[in-house]
Design an enzyme around this catalytic site. Structure first.
Site, PDB file in Angstrom:
ATOM      1  N   CYS A 173       0.316  -1.183  -0.257  1.00  0.00           N
ATOM      2  CA  CYS A 173      -0.132  -0.186   0.325  1.00  0.00           C
ATOM      3  C   CYS A 173       0.841   1.168   0.303  1.00  0.00           C
ATOM      4  O   CYS A 173       0.015   1.933  -0.987  1.00  0.00           O
ATOM      5  CB  CYS A 173      -1.312   0.059   1.505  1.00  0.00           C
ATOM      6  SG  CYS A 173      -1.550  -1.774   2.360  1.00  0.00           S
ATOM      7  N   HIS A 205      -4.877  -0.982  -5.182  1.00  0.00           N
ATOM      8  CA  HIS A 205      -5.152   0.441  -4.939  1.00  0.00           C
ATOM      9  C   HIS A 205      -6.442   0.982  -5.973  1.00  0.00           C
ATOM     10  O   HIS A 205      -6.249   1.123  -6.322  1.00  0.00           O
ATOM     11  CB  HIS A 205      -4.668   0.492  -3.933  1.00  0.00           C
ATOM     12  CG  HIS A 205      -3.674  -0.673  -3.083  1.00  0.00           C
ATOM     13  ND1 HIS A 205      -2.597  -1.329  -2.953  1.00  0.00           N
ATOM     14  CD2 HIS A 205      -4.151  -0.420  -1.546  1.00  0.00           C
ATOM     15  CE1 HIS A 205      -2.207  -1.836  -2.157  1.00  0.00           C
ATOM     16  NE2 HIS A 205      -3.095  -1.057  -1.166  1.00  0.00           N
ATOM     17  N   ASP A 215      -2.685  -8.123  -5.585  1.00  0.00           N
ATOM     18  CA  ASP A 215      -3.176  -6.655  -4.667  1.00  0.00           C
ATOM     19  C   ASP A 215      -3.469  -6.009  -5.490  1.00  0.00           C
ATOM     20  O   ASP A 215      -2.867  -5.336  -7.108  1.00  0.00           O
ATOM     21  CB  ASP A 215      -1.784  -6.356  -3.232  1.00  0.00           C
ATOM     22  CG  ASP A 215      -2.106  -6.080  -2.380  1.00  0.00           C
ATOM     23  OD1 ASP A 215      -3.652  -5.028  -2.781  1.00  0.00           O
ATOM     24  OD2 ASP A 215      -1.344  -5.052  -1.882  1.00  0.00           O
ATOM     25  N   LYS A 256     -14.536  -3.098   6.684  1.00  0.00           N
ATOM     26  CA  LYS A 256     -14.062  -3.621   5.537  1.00  0.00           C
ATOM     27  C   LYS A 256     -14.668  -5.033   4.559  1.00  0.00           C
ATOM     28  O   LYS A 256     -15.743  -5.501   5.912  1.00  0.00           O
ATOM     29  CB  LYS A 256     -12.328  -4.624   5.797  1.00  0.00           C
ATOM     30  CG  LYS A 256     -12.479  -5.205   6.939  1.00  0.00           C
ATOM     31  CD  LYS A 256     -11.730  -5.742   7.291  1.00  0.00           C
ATOM     32  CE  LYS A 256     -12.031  -6.662   8.325  1.00  0.00           C
ATOM     33  NZ  LYS A 256     -10.364  -8.000   8.485  1.00  0.00           N
ATOM     34  N   HIS A 295      -8.937  -0.855  -0.392  1.00  0.00           N
ATOM     35  CA  HIS A 295      -7.640  -2.073  -0.192  1.00  0.00           C
ATOM     36  C   HIS A 295      -8.131  -3.113  -0.921  1.00  0.00           C
ATOM     37  O   HIS A 295      -9.507  -3.183  -0.349  1.00  0.00           O
ATOM     38  CB  HIS A 295      -6.846  -2.079   1.127  1.00  0.00           C
ATOM     39  CG  HIS A 295      -6.227  -1.557   2.094  1.00  0.00           C
ATOM     40  ND1 HIS A 295      -5.288  -1.135   1.971  1.00  0.00           N
ATOM     41  CD2 HIS A 295      -6.624  -0.019   2.293  1.00  0.00           C
ATOM     42  CE1 HIS A 295      -4.387   0.268   2.265  1.00  0.00           C
ATOM     43  NE2 HIS A 295      -5.592   1.090   2.847  1.00  0.00           N
ATOM     44  N   ARG A 332       7.125 -11.311   5.132  1.00  0.00           N
ATOM     45  CA  ARG A 332       6.667 -10.777   6.362  1.00  0.00           C
ATOM     46  C   ARG A 332       6.940 -11.649   7.531  1.00  0.00           C
ATOM     47  O   ARG A 332       7.265 -12.951   7.575  1.00  0.00           O
ATOM     48  CB  ARG A 332       5.057 -10.750   6.812  1.00  0.00           C
ATOM     49  CG  ARG A 332       4.587  -9.875   6.395  1.00  0.00           C
ATOM     50  CD  ARG A 332       2.711 -10.124   6.116  1.00  0.00           C
ATOM     51  NE  ARG A 332       1.890  -8.944   5.134  1.00  0.00           N
ATOM     52  CZ  ARG A 332       1.386  -8.918   5.138  1.00  0.00           C
ATOM     53  NH1 ARG A 332      -0.050  -9.819   5.810  1.00  0.00           N
ATOM     54  NH2 ARG A 332       0.130  -8.506   4.138  1.00  0.00           N
ATOM     55  N   GLN A 348       0.930 -11.436  -3.451  1.00  0.00           N
ATOM     56  CA  GLN A 348      -0.303 -10.612  -3.611  1.00  0.00           C
ATOM     57  C   GLN A 348      -1.063 -10.461  -4.970  1.00  0.00           C
ATOM     58  O   GLN A 348      -0.653  -9.893  -6.112  1.00  0.00           O
ATOM     59  CB  GLN A 348      -0.328  -9.726  -2.365  1.00  0.00           C
ATOM     60  CG  GLN A 348      -0.862 -10.427  -1.170  1.00  0.00           C
ATOM     61  CD  GLN A 348      -0.848  -9.082   0.092  1.00  0.00           C
ATOM     62  OE1 GLN A 348      -0.397  -7.888  -0.496  1.00  0.00           O
ATOM     63  NE2 GLN A 348      -1.750  -9.224   0.800  1.00  0.00           N
TER      64      GLN A 348
END
Length: 660
Positions: A355, A406, A404, A486, A532, A384, A402
């Site tokens: 992000c 945004h 991912d 969320k 997100h 991580r 991911q």
């Protein structure tokens, strides 16, 4: 004696003498309820039937029909019954603790000899004897000194230590299951016979340090599972058998997909077969995202701590980050990398999420309201730190990618973008074999940023979006992020396990922290909202889910090895290569097996490797220009012309998004 008023679930209230027990209340209502009762709720708290009630309260009497309370009590009582059985079989064994856990319980024992599988069978037999005795369960509250003396006299040092750890104002409750006694908060059933004798099973033994301290004694932990009836136990054990067959780690070896090794804990070594699945899924997602209006980007993996401090992740998330220290004064060739110039050392982190980097791309150049919504997607490689004990194959790793994205948008675009994403996700899940999914809507937590008005607006936008696309949802009050609500998306696999994969989160906080802005219609600067979103989550985990969902028999278009063309006789070798060439020319992943082995051996080997289609070729097939088709999991074979087979397999090999 003073009177108390007890209010029942139907709203009626009755007066009783102070100090009455829930068991006496149940018996006063009816003799039948008195026998069936297992526990009570007093002002919402779960109570033992023997505990005295000394104040006005709302009361509910529970029976075995009340699943949550009943299962908790059954499992808790079984922990005690198991400990009693162990000490009746081996009187020198010392007991410690035995809590209820998901699907069952465990109890830790101090025993010189290790428990064996045969021992577990003996313990189960003794437990059923205890259950059949229907021994009463009784309880008393003891003074601390009395309890300590009792356990010291009975050579139970672990119980003495537990008492020392209990706060002084907390009562010490002693329970007896027949003659056998344990220290416990309760509640418990009325007698051992209320436990279903045919609905539990002892599963395994494992080592466990006393109180989780590696400097303390190593104990033996026996795990058990229990349900309300024999059928539920059978279903659970069947699910475990299926899960073992479907274990992605086992199938990963059989299909030669990947491996892990201790030099790179939590990192995946993808083999050619596994990487084919990975890239095939990634190519599919890339096409879907492009069609969905996303623009793909790529951001650095190593980022200076300054960005993580600005985003707020350094303070909140540093314990999950892998840090990289770099001495910027080194020339890169002659200096010793182990010797750092502290004044020139920069601390970086491998990015644990994408992000903040996406905001940096948004911040390049002036943005107008006409540019919004701006959808930026990345197959972002993240790292991580996960404790070694939490790592699990490719399901729980330290390095992952991911899908991912945004979305930067205005407040009035949130609802439309949310609805758009739900439809986008639903289409992908359907094409990947998951037509049904669950939406869980997490709302404002107790600790949060932002005004109540802004939370009202955003939560209404998400709720209206779900309704607009005709979906149901489960509300999870208070489980949202501190910056916004969320939606989490859950899949249920073939054996009933639930997986959280997709997510959609509204975030006004990060654009504020990283100074993101756009020029509005009024000519002034405004903060965008940042949405997100992830559809599959991590590729590693989702591939693990797919492997276990299909027990390795992946959809044909995604299977790493789609077709093996196997010769029955050596005279068929040339035709085998011709068939392989025609299939490959049509985009089918085909390979030849012309080894001097019997066809049954070849079929068995490739079936273990989960190859979806095996084409067998012998003299007849060469003469007639046909092939014999054997599909994975099917006993019957069929004979088709080469032209038909190539056409059919080409269609099956086409990804679902390209078939339209």
């Amino acid at each position: 004696m003073s009177q108390i008023s007890l209010t029942f679930p139907d709203g009626n209230a009755r007066d009783f003498d102070s100090g009455i027990t829930a068991a006496e209340v149940a018996a006063a209502i009816s003799k039948s309820l008195g026998k069936k009762a297992i526990s009570a709720s007093i002002d919402g708290a779960h109570w033992d039937l023997q505990w005295p009630i000394e104040h006005d309260a709302a009361i509910a009497i529970h029976t075995m029909a009340d699943a949550p309370q009943a299962l908790e009590l059954v499992r808790h009582d079984l922990a005690h019954i198991m400990a009693r059985a162990v000490q009746e079989l081996w009187p020198d064994v010392k007991v410690t603790i035995g809590p209820v856990i998901e699907n069952g319980w465990y109890y830790d024992f101090d025993r010189a000899e290790p428990f064996t599988p045969e021992d577990l069978g003996e313990i189960e037999k003794k437990m059923r004897e205890i259950i059949n005795k229907r021994d009463p369960v009784t309880t008393e509250v003891w003074e601390r000194d009395r309890a300590i003396k009792h356990y010291e006299a009975n050579n139970e040092p672990y119980k003495v230590e537990l008492i020392d750890a209990i706060p002084g104002d907390e009562p010490l409750r002693m329970y007896w299951h027949g003659h056998w006694q344990d220290l416990c908060r309760g509640p418990h059933l009325q007698n051992t016979g209320q436990v279903p004798a045919d609905a539990f099973k002892l599963m395994s033994v494992a080592g466990a340090y006393w109180r989780g301290d590696s400097d303390r004694a190593m104990l033996q932990r026996i795990y058990g599972v229990a349900f309300q009836n024999k059928e539920d136990l059978r279903k659970y054990l069947h699910m475990l058998e299926e899960a073992a067959k479907r274990d992605h780690r086992k199938l990963g070896r059989e299909m030669d997909l990947f491996h892990m090794q201790e030099e790179a804990p939590g990192q995946v070594f993808w083999h050619p077969n596994g990487w084919q699945i990975y890239t095939g899924l990634q190519d599919y997602m890339r096409r879907k995202q492009r069609a969905g209006g996303y623009r793909e980007i790529n951001t650095p993996q190593v980022v200076d701590r300054k960005l993580w401090e600005a985003s707020g992740h350094w303070d909140k998330y540093q314990h999950h980050m892998f840090l990289v220290e770099v001495d910027e004064s080194r020339d890169g060739e002659n200096d010793d990398a182990a010797v750092k110039n502290k004044g020139q050392t920069r601390i970086n982190a491998l990015k644990p999420m994408n992000c903040p980097c996406h905001v940096q791309i948004f911040n390049q150049g002036l943005k107008s309201y006409r540019d919004l919504p701006l959808r930026l997607a990345e197959f972002g490689s993240c790292a991580r730190f996960e404790p070694s004990g939490a790592l699990h194959g490719i399901m729980r790793v330290r390095g992952f990618t991911q899908d991912d994205a945004h979305i930067f948008c205005t407040a009035d675009q949130i609802q439309e973008e949310c609805a758009r994403f739900i439809d986008f996700l639903a289409d992908i899940y359907r094409e990947l074999g998951f037509p049904e999914f669950e939406i869980r809507f997490a709302t404002r937590p107790e600790k949060r940023v932002g005004s109540e008005e802004s939370w009202d607006y955003v939560e209404n936008a998400l709720e209206n979006a779900i309704k607009a696309v005709g979906r149901d949802y489960t509300l999870e009050p208070g489980d949202g992020a501190f910056y916004g609500p969320k939606l989490d998306f859950y899949l249920t696999d073939a054996i009933g396990r639930v997986w959280q994969c997709g997510t959609f989160q509204v975030d006004p906080n990060l654009p504020e922290r990283l100074d993101a802005s756009y020029i509005g219609q009024d000519g002034d600067k405004h903060r965008p909202f940042m949405l997100h979103r992830a559809t599959l989550g991590s590729f590693e985990r989702f591939i693990g889910i797919l492997i276990e969902e299909h027990a390795g028999k992946l959809p044909f278009w995604l299977a790493p090895r789609q077709v093996v063309v196997a010769s029955i006789v050596s005279e068929a070798d040339d035709y085998v290569h011709e068939v392989v060439a025609q299939l490959q020319a049509q985009g089918v992943r085909a390979e030849a097996d012309i080894r001097n082995e019997k066809i049954n051996y070849k079929v068995r080997e490739h079936s273990v490797g989960k190859v979806p289609v095996i084409l067998a070729i012998g003299h007849r097939e060469v003469e007639e220009r046909t092939v014999t088709i054997r599909r994975l999991g099917e006993k019957q074979t069929s004979v088709e012309t080469l032209e038909t087979v190539v056409s059919d397999l080409k269609a099956e090999a086409t990804p679902p998004d390209l078939r339209k």
